[in-house]
Design a protein around this motif. Structure first.
Motif, PDB file in Angstrom:
ATOM      1  N   ILE A  83       0.873  -1.168   0.000  1.00 17.45           N
ATOM      2  CA  ILE A  83       0.000   0.000   0.000  1.00 17.45           C
ATOM      3  C   ILE A  83       0.910   1.218   0.000  1.00 17.45           C
ATOM      4  O   ILE A  83       1.717   1.405   0.911  1.00 17.45           O
ATOM      5  CB  ILE A  83      -0.913   0.019   1.237  1.00 17.45           C
ATOM      6  CG1 ILE A  83      -1.744  -1.263   1.318  1.00 17.45           C
ATOM      7  CG2 ILE A  83      -1.823   1.246   1.207  1.00 17.45           C
ATOM      8  CD1 ILE A  83      -2.443  -1.454   2.654  1.00 17.45           C
ATOM      9  N   ALA A  84       0.818   2.034  -1.043  1.00 17.19           N
ATOM     10  CA  ALA A  84       1.679   3.203  -1.186  1.00 17.19           C
ATOM     11  C   ALA A  84       0.972   4.445  -0.647  1.00 17.19           C
ATOM     12  O   ALA A  84      -0.256   4.502  -0.581  1.00 17.19           O
ATOM     13  CB  ALA A  84       2.057   3.412  -2.647  1.00 17.19           C
ATOM     14  N   ALA A  85       1.775   5.441  -0.300  1.00 16.41           N
ATOM     15  CA  ALA A  85       1.238   6.678   0.256  1.00 16.41           C
ATOM     16  C   ALA A  85       1.422   7.841  -0.705  1.00 16.41           C
ATOM     17  O   ALA A  85       2.454   7.978  -1.361  1.00 16.41           O
ATOM     18  CB  ALA A  85       1.928   7.008   1.579  1.00 16.41           C
ATOM     19  N   THR A  86       0.412   8.691  -0.752  1.00 20.30           N
ATOM     20  CA  THR A  86       0.592  10.061  -1.177  1.00 20.30           C
ATOM     21  C   THR A  86       0.646  10.897   0.101  1.00 20.30           C
ATOM     22  O   THR A  86       0.718  10.354   1.197  1.00 20.30           O
ATOM     23  CB  THR A  86      -0.530  10.520  -2.127  1.00 20.30           C
ATOM     24  OG1 THR A  86      -0.216  11.815  -2.636  1.00 20.30           O
ATOM     25  CG2 THR A  86      -1.892  10.538  -1.444  1.00 20.30           C
ATOM     26  N   GLY A  87       0.619  12.199  -0.022  1.00 15.40           N
ATOM     27  CA  GLY A  87       0.674  13.027   1.171  1.00 15.40           C
ATOM     28  C   GLY A  87       1.962  13.831   1.251  1.00 15.40           C
ATOM     29  O   GLY A  87       2.755  13.876   0.301  1.00 15.40           O
ATOM     30  N   ALA A 107      -4.309  19.442  -2.372  1.00 18.84           N
ATOM     31  CA  ALA A 107      -5.408  18.464  -2.322  1.00 18.84           C
ATOM     32  C   ALA A 107      -5.578  17.774  -3.669  1.00 18.84           C
ATOM     33  O   ALA A 107      -5.782  16.547  -3.731  1.00 18.84           O
ATOM     34  CB  ALA A 107      -6.704  19.149  -1.908  1.00 18.84           C
ATOM     35  N   GLU A 108      -5.473  18.547  -4.735  1.00 20.77           N
ATOM     36  CA  GLU A 108      -5.616  17.965  -6.075  1.00 20.77           C
ATOM     37  C   GLU A 108      -4.488  16.972  -6.356  1.00 20.77           C
ATOM     38  O   GLU A 108      -4.708  15.936  -7.011  1.00 20.77           O
ATOM     39  CB  GLU A 108      -5.623  19.066  -7.130  1.00 20.77           C
ATOM     40  CG  GLU A 108      -6.872  19.946  -7.128  1.00 20.77           C
ATOM     41  CD  GLU A 108      -6.891  20.964  -5.982  1.00 20.77           C
ATOM     42  OE1 GLU A 108      -5.834  21.169  -5.327  1.00 20.77           O
ATOM     43  OE2 GLU A 108      -7.964  21.539  -5.733  1.00 20.77           O
ATOM     44  N   ARG A 109      -3.287  17.249  -5.865  1.00 26.53           N
ATOM     45  CA  ARG A 109      -2.173  16.318  -6.027  1.00 26.53           C
ATOM     46  C   ARG A 109      -2.464  15.002  -5.298  1.00 26.53           C
ATOM     47  O   ARG A 109      -2.233  13.921  -5.823  1.00 26.53           O
ATOM     48  CB  ARG A 109      -0.879  16.924  -5.507  1.00 26.53           C
ATOM     49  CG  ARG A 109      -0.322  18.045  -6.340  1.00 26.53           C
ATOM     50  CD  ARG A 109       1.004  18.559  -5.756  1.00 26.53           C
ATOM     51  NE  ARG A 109       1.484  19.714  -6.485  1.00 26.53           N
ATOM     52  CZ  ARG A 109       2.199  19.661  -7.601  1.00 26.53           C
ATOM     53  NH1 ARG A 109       2.514  18.481  -8.119  1.00 26.53           N
ATOM     54  NH2 ARG A 109       2.609  20.761  -8.202  1.00 26.53           N
ATOM     55  N   GLU A 154      -5.617  20.013   5.887  1.00 25.35           N
ATOM     56  CA  GLU A 154      -6.764  20.471   5.105  1.00 25.35           C
ATOM     57  C   GLU A 154      -6.820  19.737   3.768  1.00 25.35           C
ATOM     58  O   GLU A 154      -7.896  19.300   3.322  1.00 25.35           O
ATOM     59  CB  GLU A 154      -6.668  21.981   4.877  1.00 25.35           C
ATOM     60  CG  GLU A 154      -7.840  22.566   4.108  1.00 25.35           C
ATOM     61  CD  GLU A 154      -7.746  24.068   3.929  1.00 25.35           C
ATOM     62  OE1 GLU A 154      -8.580  24.625   3.181  1.00 25.35           O
ATOM     63  OE2 GLU A 154      -6.844  24.690   4.528  1.00 25.35           O
ATOM     64  N   ALA A 155      -5.652  19.569   3.136  1.00 26.03           N
ATOM     65  CA  ALA A 155      -5.605  18.858   1.857  1.00 26.03           C
ATOM     66  C   ALA A 155      -5.940  17.383   2.043  1.00 26.03           C
ATOM     67  O   ALA A 155      -6.640  16.783   1.217  1.00 26.03           O
ATOM     68  CB  ALA A 155      -4.223  19.015   1.228  1.00 26.03           C
ATOM     69  N   ALA A 156      -5.445  16.777   3.130  1.00 25.00           N
ATOM     70  CA  ALA A 156      -5.742  15.372   3.399  1.00 25.00           C
ATOM     71  C   ALA A 156      -7.229  15.167   3.645  1.00 25.00           C
ATOM     72  O   ALA A 156      -7.821  14.176   3.176  1.00 25.00           O
ATOM     73  CB  ALA A 156      -4.935  14.882   4.599  1.00 25.00           C
ATOM     74  N   ALA A 157      -7.846  16.085   4.391  1.00 30.40           N
ATOM     75  CA  ALA A 157      -9.287  15.986   4.638  1.00 30.40           C
ATOM     76  C   ALA A 157     -10.067  16.090   3.328  1.00 30.40           C
ATOM     77  O   ALA A 157     -11.035  15.352   3.101  1.00 30.40           O
ATOM     78  CB  ALA A 157      -9.724  17.075   5.614  1.00 30.40           C
ATOM     79  N   ALA A 158      -9.631  16.996   2.442  1.00 25.93           N
ATOM     80  CA  ALA A 158     -10.302  17.119   1.142  1.00 25.93           C
ATOM     81  C   ALA A 158     -10.171  15.830   0.341  1.00 25.93           C
ATOM     82  O   ALA A 158     -11.128  15.384  -0.307  1.00 25.93           O
ATOM     83  CB  ALA A 158      -9.715  18.301   0.366  1.00 25.93           C
TER      84      ALA A 158
END
Length: 307
Positions: A83-87, A107-109, A154-158
């Motif tokens: 399982i890979a991560a973004t963030g 968030a778009e990324r 905020e981006a993670a929540a989106a």
């Protein structure tokens, strides 16, 4: 479904899982200790599989040398679900010239890496790979959510609201778990993994975070973060006694070349199963071991993918 680098799988297929580790990791805070050797990563992953490992969550986010283009081949070669991560990690882990471009449209990324495919670290605006991220990793600061963390949260929540994805949080020194849950406004605690709780073994906040519904991550021992290793089983015992067995996740969190078993001093990724899991079995029994390594990860990384 759980989104792996080779595609989506049913939660029951994930198997015995290391819920927090790194095959590749390169941080400005750890110069000279980069995990950047694909052959060593494969040897480590094969040793993990030989010890009974079937799934691994790599928490390395964008811009930290995660070698996105190697993950699918490694997963296939070792027979381990990845399982890979973004963030995005704390600002201090990045050179400014790397961090600044990533902050635009954050968030778009995140959403694009979850739904379209990971981007190469050297080409964050390039074409997506076939491998997609299955979690978002962000980070708080010591006893606080600083300005950078507020932006990434905020981006993670989106991204969560757009996809349903699980958010995995680095707690600096294991601190501020309740503040982190509050800062992830609108994200259900059941979709949050609070990492590094073993680094601040304060049982009160652990129980409160569990009561809120979050997954509790105890990761290590890592050679770089071993000061509270001796408290790990006290923390686990207290949470089991208070009825929170089903919210605990265990991981190796290998972050440095020195900590890798295949090419460094260890203990490395396999230690999680050969030693930690063996002691969980001995001290708490097979039902608890199955919860920590099998059933809880299957639930924690399960997502009702909306995109």
């Amino acid at each position: 479904m759980i989104r792996t680098v080779l595609g989506d799988i049913a939660p029951a297929a994930l198997g015995v899982t290391d819920s927090h580790d790194h095959l590749f990791f390169a941080s400005a805070k750890l110069p000279g200790q980069e995990l950047d050797d694909p052959a060593a990563a494969e040897a480590e992953l094969r040793a993990f599989a030989a010890a009974g490992g079937q799934g691994l969550a790599q928490w390395t986010p964008m811009g930290l040398g995660r070698r996105a283009g190697h993950l699918a081949a490694l997963s296939e070669a070792a027979g381990v679900h990845l399982i890979a991560a973004t963030g995005l990690h704390q600002a201090g882990h990045y050179p400014p010239e790397t961090l600044t471009p990533l902050l635009n449209g954050l968030a778009e990324r995140f959403i694009a890496e979850l739904t379209e495919g990971l981007r190469q670290d050297g080409d964050p605006d390039g074409a997506p790979l076939s491998a997609r991220a299955g979690l978002v990793k962000v980070a708080g600061d010591f006893h606080q959510v600083d300005r950078h963390a507020s932006m990434t949260f905020e981006a993670a929540a989106a991204a969560h609201h757009a996809t349903g994805v699980t958010i995995a949080v680095h707690l600096e020194g294991g601190t501020h778990p309740l503040g982190v849950l509050k800062a992830l406004d609108g994200v259900p605690a059941s979709s949050v993994i609070l990492g590094h709780l073993n680094r601040f073994p304060d049982l009160g906040p652990h129980r409160e975070a569990a009561e809120a519904g979050a997954f509790l991550g105890f990761d290590g021992p890592s050679r770089a973060n071993h000061a509270t290793d001796w408290r790990l089983f006290d923390c686990l015992a207290a949470l089991i006694e208070s009825g929170h067995t089903d919210q605990i996740l265990l991981g190796g969190d290998t972050t440095s070349a020195a900590g890798r078993a295949a090419s460094g001093g260890g203990p490395g990724i396999p230690y999680l199963l050969t030693d930690i899991r063996a002691r969980v079995l001995r001290d708490f029994g097979p039902d608890v071991a199955d919860a920590f390594f099998l059933h809880n990860p299957a639930r924690a990384f399960d997502t009702d993918w909306q995109a």
